[in-house]
Design an enzyme around this catalytic site. Structure first.
Site, short mmCIF file in Angstrom:
data_model
loop_
_atom_site.label_atom_id
_atom_site.label_comp_id
_atom_site.label_asym_id
_atom_site.label_seq_id
_atom_site.Cartn_x
_atom_site.Cartn_y
_atom_site.Cartn_z
N HIS A 136 83.66 -23.73 73.70
CA HIS A 136 84.13 -24.79 74.61
C HIS A 136 85.53 -24.41 75.11
O HIS A 136 86.39 -24.03 74.31
CB HIS A 136 84.18 -26.13 73.88
CG HIS A 136 84.82 -27.24 74.66
ND1 HIS A 136 86.08 -27.73 74.36
CD2 HIS A 136 84.38 -27.95 75.73
CE1 HIS A 136 86.38 -28.70 75.21
NE2 HIS A 136 85.37 -28.85 76.04
N HIS A 182 92.56 -25.39 82.40
CA HIS A 182 92.06 -26.70 82.02
C HIS A 182 92.71 -27.72 82.96
O HIS A 182 93.89 -28.02 82.83
CB HIS A 182 92.40 -27.00 80.56
CG HIS A 182 91.62 -28.13 79.99
ND1 HIS A 182 92.02 -28.84 78.88
CD2 HIS A 182 90.44 -28.69 80.37
CE1 HIS A 182 91.13 -29.78 78.61
NE2 HIS A 182 90.17 -29.70 79.50
#
Length: 577
Positions: A136, A182
């Site tokens: 992830h 991110h």
């Protein structure tokens, strides 16, 4: 459980006084003596034939041949010659081995480890039939909010056998290039070219089986062709993508050896005249981002979506995951994105409209769903059987909830119990959950693909045919015995655990899985010491129960990051009844 722990030979004490302790000499346990006597007929030496019988009958090495036993004897004799102590052996019995010889051999984890080292599962089934080692936010070096993005965590993950790498693609500030970052955080970006080149270089170091790149796509329609060009130029023939017609089932890991495949949402298709307002520094997701983008909105209910509704010419709303009921590829003429980009997507991440049961329908196109751990937990309470049915043909990815900003992880078996193939983990994190993930994928030779058990693939007629949380009768009992541990004196300084006395080692053994399987035991402390405070960590390992090799086994231990110690091992015995 009995256990003996090898301890250190000296410990620093107050006023520079050196307190010396003799290292506990490793001696064969009584049960090994009894087994040795059984196979030698009470003799002091074991012949090659008797060794073969011991390995096949007691150690369950079913594929061993007599020729293999000869090679093991050679290894045992080499150990004897390199042993520090002088050993006198009758020349006429030079090819026969003693109790001490077999004991030293059993302590070698490379020859006598608890798991098979080679791939032994059927690898010819569709991808949906396997649990897949999944990362992830694979580019993050630390926490989810402010750490650096880099290709290094991707490299480390691939070297450990991780098969699914996640990349979040965003436009740069001037919107003319692509970065991996991110989104909506303070993390520093990394070039997608560095990430893709690292995947190409390291993707098949630990395993030949396919690498899947899951993409959280926040790109503009102008940048998607640019990424497609990057991927095709870097990977070349390594990049697999199917013909425009839809797949009736996913290809197998065997057929995709040394190939890279891409999974993301297909880009939205709309008329040029449509407009979407963009009031931020980043483009609107346009329904193309991976479902882990739900994290930023905080939505966690099973029916939640993170979507932008787009009106077609007939005024009808088109959902981000809307698909045709039949397996026909969409050939609408008003596609504005690059067809090259869409054609690269092998595993489509799509959501259907309607109730949760509707979203888990198995007819129509093959697809992938992405749910947070919270979404899965809530959905499994009422639709557990539907989830299992869905994962028999399609793919379910489960990722950590948004609040895990320190890159912690959840209990992975909550996903595996329902057949979720991609239980996505923060590989840069720490903790017991990550140990479980690492242990699971030591199975099947560490290739990153583990065949699901048959119970998750059987046809379910009724909703209560199989409920993972239901307590079921125990069919087998695993017996574990721990004889001794050794190697700490080689891998740690004498004062690492205790300044004034030998360490007080003990071991916790537990089973994690279905509710009926959960168990926990703890060995007795052999050397009692009145230390105060928290116990020191001295090693850990997680082993898939279905893969355990029976008999006496040398079990290597790992540090908190999951890195194997050089010398620390346990001698254990596994039996099923």
């Amino acid at each position: 459980m009995g256990n003996k722990m090898a301890t250190y030979n000296k410990y620093k004490s107050f006023l520079f006084f050196i307190k010396k302790y003799k290292v506990t000499e490793l001696v064969p346990p009584q049960e090994l003596k009894e087994v040795f006597s059984k196979f030698t007929g009470g003799g002091l030496y074991m012949s090659t034939e008797q060794l073969y019988q011991f390995l096949v009958e007691h150690q369950s090495e079913d594929n061993l041949t007599l020729s293999d036993s000869e090679k093991i004897v050679d290894k045992v004799l080499l150990l004897r010659r390199t042993h520090t102590e002088s050993v006198c052996v009758d020349q006429s019995r030079e090819r026969e081995i003693t109790l001490d010889d077999i004991f030293r051999f059993l302590l070698l984890d490379d020859f006598n480890g608890p798991l098979k080292n080679e791939v032994h599962h059927d690898m010819s089934a569709p991808l949906s039939h396997y649990f897949i080692y999944t990362g992830h936010n694979s580019y993050l070096t630390g926490n989810q909010l402010s750490s650096d993005c880099s290709e290094e965590p991707i490299i480390k993950a691939l070297q450990r056998g991780v098969r699914v790498i996640e990349l979040d693609l965003w436009p740069t500030s001037n919107k003319d290039d692509i970065k991996v970052v991110h989104g909506w955080t303070l993390t520093n970006p990394v070039s997608p070219i560095k990430c893709l080149e690292s995947i190409k270089k390291y993707g098949f170091v630990a395993s030949q089986y396919p690498v899947i790149i899951t993409i959280e796509d926040h790109l503009t329609k102008e940048l998607r062709p640019k990424f497609a060009e990057m991927a095709t130029q870097i990977f070349g023939e390594m990049l697999y993508y199917p013909q425009p017609n839809c797949l009736s089932e996913f290809p197998s890991p065997e057929s995709l050896k040394n190939r890279v495949i891409i999974s993301t949402k297909p880009p939205k298709e709309r008329f040029e005249s449509n407009r979407i307002k963009d009031n931020s520094n980043y483009p609107v997701m346009d329904g193309s981002g991976d479902s882990s983008s739900d994290e930023s909105s905080g939505k966690v209910s099973p029916d939640s979506t993170s979507e932008v509704e787009i009106k077609g010419a007939n005024g009808r709303d088109r959902d981000e995951g809307e698909t045709c009921a039949s397996c026909e590829c969409d050939k609408r003429l008003y596609q504005v994105c690059s067809p090259d980009y869409k054609s690269l997507i092998t595993i489509h991440n799509k959501k259907l409209k309607g109730s949760l049961k509707d979203k888990l329908k198995t007819d129509g196109e093959l697809r992938r769903l992405s749910w947070s751990e919270t979404t899965l937990e809530k959905a499994s309470e009422s639709h557990g059987t539907d989830i299992i049915r869905f994962t028999q043909k399609n793919i379910l990815r489960v990722y950590p909830r948004a609040t895990r900003v320190k890159s912690s992880n959840f209990k992975p078996h909550i996903g595996w119990m329902y057949g979720a193939q991609m239980v996505a983990f923060n590989m840069q994190g720490l903790g017991k959950s990550l140990w479980l993930m690492q242990g699971m994928f030591r199975a099947n030779g560490g290739c990153g693909y583990v065949k699901k058990p048959e119970i998750l693939m059987q046809k379910l007629q009724c909703d209560n045919d199989f409920v993972p949380t239901r307590i079921m009768p125990v069919k087998k009992t695993l017996k574990v015995k721990i004889y001794m541990g050794h190697g700490w004196s080689l891998d740690f300084s004498p004062t690492h655990f205790d300044m004034f006395s030998p360490p007080d080692f003990y071991i916790k053994v537990r089973i994690v899985g279905m509710p009926a399987d959960i168990a926990k035991k703890k060995t007795k402390i052999q050397v009692k010491d009145k230390d105060q405070g928290k116990d020191d960590f001295a090693g850990q390992t997680c082993l898939p129960v279905s893969e355990l090799k029976l008999g006496f086994r040398s079990v290597p231990l790992y540090n908190e990051k999951g890195e194997q110690f050089k010398s620390v091992k346990l001698l254990m015995r596994f039996q099923f009844e």
